[in-house]
Design an enzyme around this catalytic site. Structure first.
Site, mmCIF file in Angstrom:
data_model
loop_
_atom_site.group_PDB
_atom_site.id
_atom_site.type_symbol
_atom_site.label_atom_id
_atom_site.label_comp_id
_atom_site.label_asym_id
_atom_site.label_seq_id
_atom_site.Cartn_x
_atom_site.Cartn_y
_atom_site.Cartn_z
ATOM 1 N N ALA A 75 125.416 -14.108 -0.500
ATOM 2 C CA ALA A 75 126.545 -13.817 0.384
ATOM 3 C C ALA A 75 126.522 -14.672 1.645
ATOM 4 O O ALA A 75 127.571 -15.014 2.187
ATOM 5 C CB ALA A 75 126.573 -12.337 0.744
ATOM 6 N N THR A 76 125.346 -15.016 2.132
ATOM 7 C CA THR A 76 125.286 -15.875 3.324
ATOM 8 C C THR A 76 125.985 -17.195 3.029
ATOM 9 O O THR A 76 126.832 -17.658 3.805
ATOM 10 C CB THR A 76 123.822 -16.127 3.730
ATOM 11 O OG1 THR A 76 123.206 -14.875 4.016
ATOM 12 C CG2 THR A 76 123.729 -17.035 4.945
ATOM 13 N N ASN A 155 127.335 -2.940 6.768
ATOM 14 C CA ASN A 155 125.988 -2.778 6.229
ATOM 15 C C ASN A 155 125.159 -1.746 6.989
ATOM 16 O O ASN A 155 124.262 -1.141 6.428
ATOM 17 C CB ASN A 155 125.262 -4.127 6.212
ATOM 18 C CG ASN A 155 125.476 -4.940 7.464
ATOM 19 O OD1 ASN A 155 126.605 -5.250 7.829
ATOM 20 N ND2 ASN A 155 124.407 -5.257 8.140
ATOM 21 N N GLN A 183 128.568 -5.275 0.734
ATOM 22 C CA GLN A 183 128.073 -3.896 0.623
ATOM 23 C C GLN A 183 128.965 -3.026 -0.256
ATOM 24 O O GLN A 183 128.607 -1.900 -0.575
ATOM 25 C CB GLN A 183 127.949 -3.263 2.013
ATOM 26 C CG GLN A 183 126.832 -3.868 2.857
ATOM 27 C CD GLN A 183 125.439 -3.544 2.322
ATOM 28 O OE1 GLN A 183 125.262 -2.665 1.484
ATOM 29 N NE2 GLN A 183 124.442 -4.258 2.805
ATOM 30 N N HIS A 205 122.021 -9.282 -5.170
ATOM 31 C CA HIS A 205 120.907 -8.373 -4.873
ATOM 32 C C HIS A 205 121.290 -7.127 -4.090
ATOM 33 O O HIS A 205 120.423 -6.350 -3.693
ATOM 34 C CB HIS A 205 119.768 -9.129 -4.169
ATOM 35 C CG HIS A 205 120.006 -9.439 -2.723
ATOM 36 N ND1 HIS A 205 119.493 -8.663 -1.714
ATOM 37 C CD2 HIS A 205 120.693 -10.428 -2.122
ATOM 38 C CE1 HIS A 205 119.846 -9.185 -0.542
ATOM 39 N NE2 HIS A 205 120.580 -10.252 -0.771
ATOM 40 N N THR A 244 123.190 -27.466 -9.613
ATOM 41 C CA THR A 244 122.949 -26.875 -10.927
ATOM 42 C C THR A 244 123.031 -25.363 -10.848
ATOM 43 O O THR A 244 122.426 -24.758 -9.954
ATOM 44 C CB THR A 244 121.558 -27.306 -11.434
ATOM 45 O OG1 THR A 244 121.548 -28.721 -11.542
ATOM 46 C CG2 THR A 244 121.245 -26.674 -12.784
ATOM 47 N N CYS A 331 114.176 -6.590 15.998
ATOM 48 C CA CYS A 331 113.270 -7.388 16.803
ATOM 49 C C CYS A 331 113.845 -8.782 16.946
ATOM 50 O O CYS A 331 113.832 -9.564 16.008
ATOM 51 C CB CYS A 331 111.901 -7.465 16.139
ATOM 52 S SG CYS A 331 110.675 -6.515 17.016
HETATM 53 C C1 LIG Z 1 123.052 -8.662 2.758
HETATM 54 C C2 LIG Z 1 124.327 -9.078 3.380
HETATM 55 C C3 LIG Z 1 124.670 -10.432 3.491
HETATM 56 C C4 LIG Z 1 123.725 -11.539 3.101
HETATM 57 O O1 LIG Z 1 123.593 -11.623 1.723
HETATM 58 P P1 LIG Z 1 122.515 -12.625 1.060
HETATM 59 O O2 LIG Z 1 122.851 -12.628 -0.383
HETATM 60 O O3 LIG Z 1 121.186 -12.020 1.348
HETATM 61 O O4 LIG Z 1 122.684 -13.945 1.689
HETATM 62 C C5 LIG Z 1 125.898 -10.756 4.027
HETATM 63 N N1 LIG Z 1 126.755 -9.799 4.423
HETATM 64 C C6 LIG Z 1 126.466 -8.498 4.331
HETATM 65 C C7 LIG Z 1 127.458 -7.500 4.782
HETATM 66 C C8 LIG Z 1 125.248 -8.096 3.815
HETATM 67 O O5 LIG Z 1 124.965 -6.797 3.748
#
Ligand SMILES: *Cc1c(COP(=O)(O)O)cnc(C)c1O
Length: 407
Positions: A75-76, A155, A183, A205, A244, A331
């Site tokens: 997602a990032t 989140n 989420q 994930h 890939t 943190c």
């Molecule tokens: C976990 C999360 C991300 C990041 O997802 P990754 O697959 O770990 O890069 C982005 N946005 C939200 C709202 C998330 O909860």
């Protein structure tokens, strides 16, 4: 090795991989090693077929065309590709983007980068319930606005936005609408086309799939949306994301989507009952506990609770050998900062610091919830017993009137 059982209530950080997902992935590490871009032998065809099936399953979950799914590393990356990709592609139309202060860092930091590249970004404040003020959103749109980016579900609090209402406003003003739905996908119905979302970011994930694979939905018709690639290379994924394909990961994410489609309703029923029990027991057995965010528009598996006059990080230490949760403090470098999401909801630093996020999942059991309730009640009572502030509060001293010296 100890055989002590750990209780995982941090599914918003990442979900365990469903064993059925792992099973589906395994053949694609060794038996079927092909590169999906190898067009001239059976190994490549097998890999391509597997990717096609995964793409179809994910598209079915979102009720979109498989051609509209672009695979990424998570997602990032999807957030970066959507925001920076739209900014670059639509520069000639305008440079203004609207988002909210409660977005994930992947969105906020992409926006910061866009500002350094000459973009203008409006960060909307949210209402105390965590939802977007629709009037403020509409008022923020101007001729140079090209994109609105609002997450589907938060989140930290699980608060769900009124996606249809936001989509209608974007459509009325002819601006693109992007959503980080990380989420929400796989846990509640997410159908971007039905609410006017043109770009949708999500990841494997957080839906019981593997880490390191994600996707971006990009609307292909009415309007035909394009994003400028952020990675140069072989032109995979319709030129929008070279590299890939992570075939085993994509297969796993596809399987996760299929399972989610079949089991979402029953999962939600079961998990929300457990969440409600946890929340009810904690808030009735512990005075001065407050639920953060709009309880009427919230993910079924999340609760975020502040236990007043208890420091969340310290509270966690009373049970974190057995139970995994998240606290409302992060943190940053050397200091403990309160969660910016909770602060945006109007919580003072004290309530933000005293919050715990519980996120349940497909594998959470009632026994675990019962155990967690007792551990939390014990922990909060223990912390309060030791706390001079709690003692003063119990004696009826108005803590807001006390001037604390700064050190
Ligand atoms: C976990 C999360 C991300 C990041 O997802 P990754 O697959 O770990 O890069 C982005 N946005 C939200 C709202 C998330 O909860």
């Amino acid at each position: 090795m100890s055989n002590r059982k750990l209780i995982y209530l941090d599914n918003n950080s990442t979900t365990p991989c469903d064993p059925r997902v792992v099973e589906a992935m395994l053949p694609y590490f060794y038996e079927h090693p092909g590169n999906a871009a190898s067009r001239n032998h059976p190994f490549g065809w097998e890999a391509e077929d597997a990717v096609d099936l995964a793409r179809q399953r994910i598209a079915a979950l979102l009720n979109v065309d498989p051609k509209e799914i672009i695979f990424t590393s998570g997602a990032t990356e999807s957030d970066n590709l959507a925001l920076k990709g739209v900014f670059e592609m639509y520069k000639s139309k305008g440079n203004h983007i609207i988002t909210a202060t409660t977005e994930h860092k992947a969105v906020l930091d992409s926006c910061k980068k866009i500002e350094s590249m000459g973009g203008e970004v409006t960060y909307l404040e949210v209402q105390p319930d965590g939802r977007i003020d629709l009037e403020k959103l509409e008022a923020a749109i101007k001729p140079s606005t090209i994109l609105v980016s609002i997450m589907w579900a938060n989140n930290e609090t699980g608060v769900i936005q009124d996606m249809k209402a936001i989509g209608d406003i974007c459509a009325k003003h002819g601006v693109l609408f992007m959503s980080d739905a990380t989420q929400a996908v796989g846990k509640i119905p997410v159908h971007p086309k039905e609410v006017g979302v043109h770009l949708l970011a999500f990841t494997g994930h957080k839906m019981y799939g593997p880490k390191g694979v994600g996707a971006l939905f990009v609307n292909r018709k009415n309007p035909r949306v394009k994003v400028t690639a952020q990675m140069d290379g072989g032109g995979h994924e319709r030129g929008m994301r070279s590299g890939t394909l992570n075939v085993p990961g994509i297969v796993g994410m596809g399987k996760a989507a299929e399972i989610a489609m079949n089991e979402m309703e029953s999962d939600t029923q079961r998990i929300s009952k457990l969440r409600d029990k946890l929340e009810r027991e904690l808030t009735t057995r512990l005075e001065e506990s407050y639920i953060n965010g709009d309880v009427a528009h919230r993910m079924p598996h999340v609760t975020n609770i502040s236990f007043k006059h208890v420091e969340g990080e310290g509270l966690m230490m009373t049970f974190n050998q057995e139970i995994g949760v998240s606290s409302g403090s992060a943190c940053t470098s050397a200091s403990l900062e309160p969660s910016y999401v909770l602060v945006a909801l109007g919580l003072g630093d004290d309530l933000a610091h005293s919050s715990i996020r519980f996120s349940l999942g497909r594998f959470t059991t009632e026994e675990e919830i019962d155990y967690a309730i007792d551990a939390l009640v014990k922990g909060v009572n223990h912390m309060r017993d030791l706390s001079p502030i709690w003692e003063m509060y119990k004696e009826g001293i108005d803590l807001s009137k006390i001037v604390w010296s700064e050190h």
